[in-house]
Every structure is written in structure tokens, then in C-alpha cells.
Design a protein around this motif. Sequence first.
Motif, PDB file in Angstrom:
ATOM      1  N   UNK A 157       0.833  -1.203   0.000  1.00  0.00           N
ATOM      2  CA  UNK A 157       0.000   0.000   0.000  1.00  0.00           C
ATOM      3  C   UNK A 157       0.869   1.254   0.000  1.00  0.00           C
ATOM      4  N   UNK A 158       1.968   1.221   0.726  1.00  0.00           N
ATOM      5  CA  UNK A 158       2.875   2.368   0.728  1.00  0.00           C
ATOM      6  C   UNK A 158       3.439   2.600  -0.672  1.00  0.00           C
ATOM      7  N   UNK A 159       3.762   1.532  -1.367  1.00  0.00           N
ATOM      8  CA  UNK A 159       4.242   1.632  -2.745  1.00  0.00           C
ATOM      9  C   UNK A 159       3.174   2.250  -3.639  1.00  0.00           C
ATOM     10  N   UNK A 160       1.938   1.819  -3.483  1.00  0.00           N
ATOM     11  CA  UNK A 160       0.849   2.379  -4.282  1.00  0.00           C
ATOM     12  C   UNK A 160       0.691   3.877  -4.009  1.00  0.00           C
ATOM     13  N   UNK A 161       0.804   4.263  -2.746  1.00  0.00           N
ATOM     14  CA  UNK A 161       0.669   5.674  -2.384  1.00  0.00           C
ATOM     15  C   UNK A 161       1.815   6.508  -2.958  1.00  0.00           C
ATOM     16  N   UNK A 162       3.030   5.983  -2.893  1.00  0.00           N
ATOM     17  CA  UNK A 162       4.176   6.700  -3.467  1.00  0.00           C
ATOM     18  C   UNK A 162       4.013   6.844  -4.970  1.00  0.00           C
ATOM     19  N   UNK A 163       3.490   5.816  -5.611  1.00  0.00           N
ATOM     20  CA  UNK A 163       3.270   5.858  -7.064  1.00  0.00           C
ATOM     21  C   UNK A 163       2.218   6.906  -7.422  1.00  0.00           C
ATOM     22  N   UNK A 164       1.161   6.995  -6.624  1.00  0.00           N
ATOM     23  CA  UNK A 164       0.132   8.018  -6.843  1.00  0.00           C
ATOM     24  C   UNK A 164       0.721   9.415  -6.685  1.00  0.00           C
ATOM     25  N   UNK A 165       1.574   9.590  -5.680  1.00  0.00           N
ATOM     26  CA  UNK A 165       2.227  10.887  -5.475  1.00  0.00           C
ATOM     27  C   UNK A 165       3.171  11.208  -6.634  1.00  0.00           C
ATOM     28  N   UNK A 166       3.853  10.198  -7.168  1.00  0.00           N
ATOM     29  CA  UNK A 166       4.729  10.420  -8.329  1.00  0.00           C
ATOM     30  C   UNK A 166       3.915  10.911  -9.528  1.00  0.00           C
ATOM     31  N   UNK A 167       2.763  10.317  -9.733  1.00  0.00           N
ATOM     32  CA  UNK A 167       1.890  10.739 -10.837  1.00  0.00           C
ATOM     33  C   UNK A 167       1.561  12.225 -10.713  1.00  0.00           C
ATOM     34  N   UNK A 168       1.295  12.683  -9.505  1.00  0.00           N
ATOM     35  CA  UNK A 168       1.027  14.109  -9.274  1.00  0.00           C
ATOM     36  C   UNK A 168       2.282  14.952  -9.506  1.00  0.00           C
ATOM     37  N   UNK A 169       3.430  14.462  -9.051  1.00  0.00           N
ATOM     38  CA  UNK A 169       4.687  15.207  -9.205  1.00  0.00           C
ATOM     39  C   UNK A 169       5.045  15.387 -10.673  1.00  0.00           C
ATOM     40  N   UNK A 170       4.763  14.379 -11.475  1.00  0.00           N
ATOM     41  CA  UNK A 170       5.141  14.446 -12.892  1.00  0.00           C
ATOM     42  C   UNK A 170       4.354  15.506 -13.644  1.00  0.00           C
ATOM     43  N   UNK A 171       3.204  15.889 -13.143  1.00  0.00           N
ATOM     44  CA  UNK A 171       2.421  16.941 -13.783  1.00  0.00           C
ATOM     45  C   UNK A 171       3.183  18.266 -13.769  1.00  0.00           C
ATOM     46  N   UNK A 172       3.982  18.485 -12.725  1.00  0.00           N
ATOM     47  CA  UNK A 172       4.748  19.730 -12.599  1.00  0.00           C
ATOM     48  C   UNK A 172       6.207  19.547 -13.001  1.00  0.00           C
ATOM     49  N   UNK A 173       6.639  18.356 -13.296  1.00  0.00           N
ATOM     50  CA  UNK A 173       8.005  18.015 -13.700  1.00  0.00           C
ATOM     51  C   UNK A 173       9.051  18.576 -12.734  1.00  0.00           C
ATOM     52  N   UNK A 174       9.905  17.704 -12.300  1.00  0.00           N
ATOM     53  CA  UNK A 174      10.973  18.118 -11.404  1.00  0.00           C
ATOM     54  C   UNK A 174      10.500  18.468 -10.008  1.00  0.00           C
ATOM     55  N   UNK A 175       9.344  17.952  -9.626  1.00  0.00           N
ATOM     56  CA  UNK A 175       8.815  18.311  -8.306  1.00  0.00           C
ATOM     57  C   UNK A 175       8.812  17.106  -7.368  1.00  0.00           C
ATOM     58  N   UNK A 176       8.496  17.386  -6.118  1.00  0.00           N
ATOM     59  CA  UNK A 176       8.438  16.378  -5.067  1.00  0.00           C
ATOM     60  C   UNK A 176       7.046  16.459  -4.452  1.00  0.00           C
ATOM     61  N   UNK A 177       6.293  15.386  -4.550  1.00  0.00           N
ATOM     62  CA  UNK A 177       4.951  15.363  -3.971  1.00  0.00           C
ATOM     63  C   UNK A 177       4.859  14.270  -2.919  1.00  0.00           C
ATOM     64  N   UNK A 178       4.216  14.594  -1.821  1.00  0.00           N
ATOM     65  CA  UNK A 178       3.972  13.631  -0.747  1.00  0.00           C
ATOM     66  C   UNK A 178       2.546  13.121  -0.861  1.00  0.00           C
ATOM     67  N   UNK A 179       2.374  11.861  -0.556  1.00  0.00           N
ATOM     68  CA  UNK A 179       1.050  11.247  -0.534  1.00  0.00           C
ATOM     69  C   UNK A 179       0.217  11.943   0.534  1.00  0.00           C
ATOM     70  N   UNK A 180      -1.004  12.265   0.202  1.00  0.00           N
ATOM     71  CA  UNK A 180      -1.863  12.974   1.132  1.00  0.00           C
ATOM     72  C   UNK A 180      -2.869  12.059   1.823  1.00  0.00           C
ATOM     73  N   UNK A 181      -2.557  10.766   1.919  1.00  0.00           N
ATOM     74  CA  UNK A 181      -3.509   9.815   2.533  1.00  0.00           C
ATOM     75  C   UNK A 181      -3.429   9.830   4.035  1.00  0.00           C
TER      76      UNK A 181
END
Length: 181
Positions: A157-181
Motif C-alpha cells: 500500500x505504501x508503494x501504491x501511495x508513493x506511485x500516486x504521489x509520483x503521478x502528481x509530481x510528474x504533472x509539474x516536472x521536477x517536483x516532489x509530492x507527498x502522498x496525502x492519505x
Amino acid sequence: MISIEQEKNRISIQRELEKQHFQVEALTDSLTGVGNRQAFQQMMDTLAGEGPEPEYSMSILDLDNFKEVNDTQGHMQGERYLRELGNVLQKTRLGAAYRFGGDEFCILFRSRTKSQLCEACQDIQHSFSEATLSRELEQVTISFGVAVHQPGVGPAELLRRADTALYQAKKARGSICFCQA
């Protein structure tokens, strides 16, 4: 008689060294030098079996526009970027890095605060941007998705959450997003 025993010991030691070498090789990505997917899975299994609540965090990262690099500059250049990122990740002492597949990597961190995780990701971004390859060729950025372990959340589940956060980060390119769960 003594020389025969010494030779037997030498051969036994040599075999053990070879065995260790092959074990390391089997768990290392040959292109980047970081742990491979099998090593990652072994670590996930270890974490899952570590008692009730081990403290760790996970970051998934990948190179932005990597497909474009491969399509325009060729796969050999793409591999140079991957090797460079592998070099940067090997120097990271804050977490264990694994190549998940393609241009996707995962870092497992032990007992880090959110600010320490953010700083570690920024350090990787900075080191990669300062690397010789990044200065010689087109600059490629890295996006990070980070998930901090919470009670009751298993490694998958942690892997799934990190992957979801990566999807959000890629929208802004070069960013760091934390899972908001």
C-alpha cells in the motif's frame, strides 16, 4: 598433508567468495549499479515481516521526459542518463535505492522526518543536475512521489501511495509530492 589441507581451504574460500559475488550480482541492476527489482522485492518482504510497525518511508522517482530522450537522442543516450542517476543514487547514504524498471527507481528510507525526506530528494535532484552528463546534454529533471509509513499501512500500500504521489509530481516536472492519505 598440510599443503593438501591448505589447498582445500583455499578452494573452499574461493568458492565462498564466488558465491557471494554471484548473490550480489543477482540483486544488482547491471546498468545502474543499484539494487534491482528482485532486491527491492526481498526488502519489501523483509519490511512486511518486521513486527507490527517498522518506521520507513518510500519514494518513487523517475526521469521526466525520458521517453522523449530515447526517441530523439537514442537509447544509448538514455542509458547514459540512467547510469548517471544510478551513480547519484549509489552515493545517497540516507536510503537504499532500487531500479524498479525502465527509468523508475525506488528509495526506501528508515526513520526520516518529512523535511529530511524532502531534503534527501532535493539533494538527489541537485546532484543529478550538477552531474557532468546533465551539463553536457539536455537537462533532464527528476520527479519524486513520497509516502511516509503510517500505522496499519503495509509495504504494498505504501508503494501504491508513493506511485500516486509520483503521478502528481510528474504533472509539474521536477517536483516532489507527498502522498496525502
